[in-house]
Enzyme design. Structure first.
Site, mmCIF file in Angstrom:
data_model
loop_
_atom_site.group_PDB
_atom_site.id
_atom_site.type_symbol
_atom_site.label_atom_id
_atom_site.label_comp_id
_atom_site.label_asym_id
_atom_site.label_seq_id
_atom_site.Cartn_x
_atom_site.Cartn_y
_atom_site.Cartn_z
ATOM 1 N N HIS A 153 0.878 -1.344 0.130
ATOM 2 C CA HIS A 153 -0.044 -0.048 0.073
ATOM 3 C C HIS A 153 1.076 1.096 0.041
ATOM 4 O O HIS A 153 0.450 2.139 -0.410
ATOM 5 C CB HIS A 153 -1.062 -0.190 1.175
ATOM 6 C CG HIS A 153 -0.338 0.314 2.500
ATOM 7 N ND1 HIS A 153 0.182 -0.766 3.343
ATOM 8 C CD2 HIS A 153 -0.020 1.550 3.162
ATOM 9 C CE1 HIS A 153 0.606 -0.381 4.563
ATOM 10 N NE2 HIS A 153 0.604 1.106 4.296
ATOM 11 N N LYS B 150 -2.202 -8.570 20.088
ATOM 12 C CA LYS B 150 -2.705 -9.772 20.952
ATOM 13 C C LYS B 150 -4.170 -9.688 20.960
ATOM 14 O O LYS B 150 -4.931 -10.843 20.866
ATOM 15 C CB LYS B 150 -1.832 -9.730 22.192
ATOM 16 C CG LYS B 150 -2.176 -11.077 23.073
ATOM 17 C CD LYS B 150 -1.224 -12.037 22.607
ATOM 18 C CE LYS B 150 -1.225 -13.304 23.709
ATOM 19 N NZ LYS B 150 -0.413 -14.304 23.372
#
Length: 507
Positions: free
Chosen positions: A168, A283
């Site tokens: 990107h 996480k």
């Protein structure tokens, strides 16, 4: 006049002034100026934008030549956290406000250096170019952001090798070129090249002065930059997660030494807290099991839709790419094209929460990481029981390899951060982690392997899980099987642990 006649002259004058001010505001909002009215210097220089993260942001009027364009306004239709919005209702913020925030912080940080270190020779043009780099660094993101370049295009590359390796950041440069040309923004070729280099963090190819500019937006040395300052704080705010690091202290306790941005030594633990916040978000949020399942569904839908929307060509055409946003799911849904029937079915399943199902996962031992990265759906399906009542095929299985780190793979990024002890220092130092805290981790990288079933049927999910466990047993004892979804029951009957002889001390 009849209304105002009821007030004393002093009050009448004040109220007329307020009414004129309100009228001026209305006319200005409609693009009309009161004849003979002159803007104040403040109105000429900047506008104020109220932001939930940074408060009132002063955005220079010349920066609106960038903001008020089709290319930049496209960012309103790209969710900052992609599929996480399906899991966390607060994650509704877009890349539009993030990019404005990054531009604001980039200018603010460089302004601090200009005011505190005039010997750096920071000019107003430098401030503008760094702000533009901050605002335009995400112009090239595709639908649902990282799922597009990490999953969709690598899958399509099997049929169209031209998209292999597409990033990107390169698309940001492409869209910036079109933005500058289409809107006739006053910028010469050397300035445009510098902005692109700052967006890509390409410090190595730049040999001019003020190399510290490359540490501001996309810091390739240690990844401490204003992009991270904004997205960590903005994501935590919208997700309802408390962060313990303070990016404003890092900005205020920083200075340039030897052409690098350095921080005061007392901020070393704050830097560790920033990277720990990043780890927590990866996480708990960015690699969330269900969010990843939805990402795989979105990827499958977009791969099915490639022929209709010509996605592989669009990533190289700024005009076509302008139309590629998160809205593509609605475009698929409302299309009458028979070729999109499979994609439409996947999109409908997302809305109805009939999702791909997480089966199991394992935390990978460092010694097995390279081997586990090679695991494919075929490896898992080949490990199923031959006489099993439910048979699974490779195409029924998705193997995911989430890697969570502090941002520089297995390295400690703070080892690459330079610090100073006093404001008069002319040289910088690194600070060992045991000089900061004994509770800082020794490892800065962990890898998982997860398996999903495209078929949500509980029997299929259980079969995938059992095959995965059999494969992991064959692989060896170097992995630790993680927790299992409570809705997915294994077909294997758990065995009681083997008894061991007790020692004399235990007796």
């Amino acid at each position: 006049a009849e209304y105002m006649g009821d007030f004393p002259a002093k009050q009448r004058k004040k109220r007329l002034s307020l009414m004129e001010s309100d009228e001026d505001f209305f006319l200005s909002s409609q693009g009309v100026e009161r004849p003979g009215r002159q803007r104040s210097q403040q109105e000429t220089l900047y506008k104020l934008i109220n932001d939930p993260i940074h408060g009132l942001m002063k955005i220079q009027r010349e920066s609106f030549d960038i903001i008020d364009t089709r290319q930049f306004q496209r960012l309103r239709e790209l969710k900052q956290l992609g599929s996480c919005y399906f899991i966390f209702p607060g994650a509704s913020h877009n890349r539009f406000e993030h990019c404005i925030g990054v531009g604001h912080l980039a200018r603010r940080l460089l302004t601090t250096f200009r005011d505190n270190q005039p010997e750096l020779g920071v000019t107003n043009r430098d401030l503008f170019l760094v702000e533009v780099a901050g605002m335009c660094h995400d112009l090239g993101h595709g639908p649902f952001s990282h799922v597009f370049d990490n999953t969709v295009l690598p899958t399509l590359a099997a049929k169209n090798p031209a998209v292999l390796g597409w990033k990107h950041e390169k698309a940001s440069s492409m869209m910036l070129d079109r933005l500058i040309d289409e809107n006739q923004v006053d910028m010469d070729a050397s300035e445009l090249k510098l902005i692109k280099q700052m967006i890509e963090g390409d410090r190595g190819s730049y040999h001019g002065e003020k190399r510290f500019l490359f540490d501001i937006v996309a810091n390739s040395r240690n990844s401490v930059d204003v992009d991270k300052f904004d997205y960590l704080q903005r994501d935590c705010h919208n997700l309802g997660i408390r962060s313990t690091y303070d990016f404003s202290r890092l900005m205020n306790f920083s200075r340039v030494i030897n052409d690098e941005i350095c921080f005061h030594a007392k901020e070393a633990f704050n830097v560790y807290e920033m990277f720990h916040t990043r780890y927590v978000l990866f996480k708990q949020v960015y690699t969330h099991r269900v969010a990843r399942a939805i990402e795989f569904m979105i990827a499958d839908a977009l791969v099915e839709a490639d022929q209709t929307f010509d996605i592989c060509s669009a990533v190289f055409d700024p005009e076509q790419y302008l139309q590629l946003t998160d809205c593509i799911l609605r475009e698929i849904e409302k299309s009458k094209e028979p070729a999109l029937n499979n994609a439409k079915k996947i999109v409908h399943n997302i809305w109805k929460r009939n999702l791909y199902k997480f089966a199991s996962e394992a935390l990978v031992h460092p010694a097995q990481e390279a081997r586990v990265l090679q695991v494919t759906p075929l490896d898992i399906s080949s490990s199923q029981a031959v006489d099993g009542s439910v048979q699974i095929r490779p195409e029924d299985i998705i193997v995911d390899h989430p890697i969570i780190s502090y941002g520089m793979k297995d390295k400690n990024p703070v080892e690459s951060v330079r610090f100073f002890k006093t404001w008069e220092d002319t040289s910088s130092v690194s600070i060992a982690k045991d000089k900061v805290s004994f509770l800082i981790p020794d490892k800065f990288h962990e890898q998982y392997i997860r398996v999903y079933s495209r078929d949500p049927d509980p029997a299929k999910v259980a079969a995938v899980r059992t095959a995965f466990e059999r494969f992991m047993e064959r692989l060896g004892g170097a992995t630790q099987v993680g927790p299992v979804d409570s809705n997915t029951k294994s077909s294997v009957t758990p065995q009681p642990p083997a008894k061991r002889a007790r020692t004399r001390l235990e007796l």
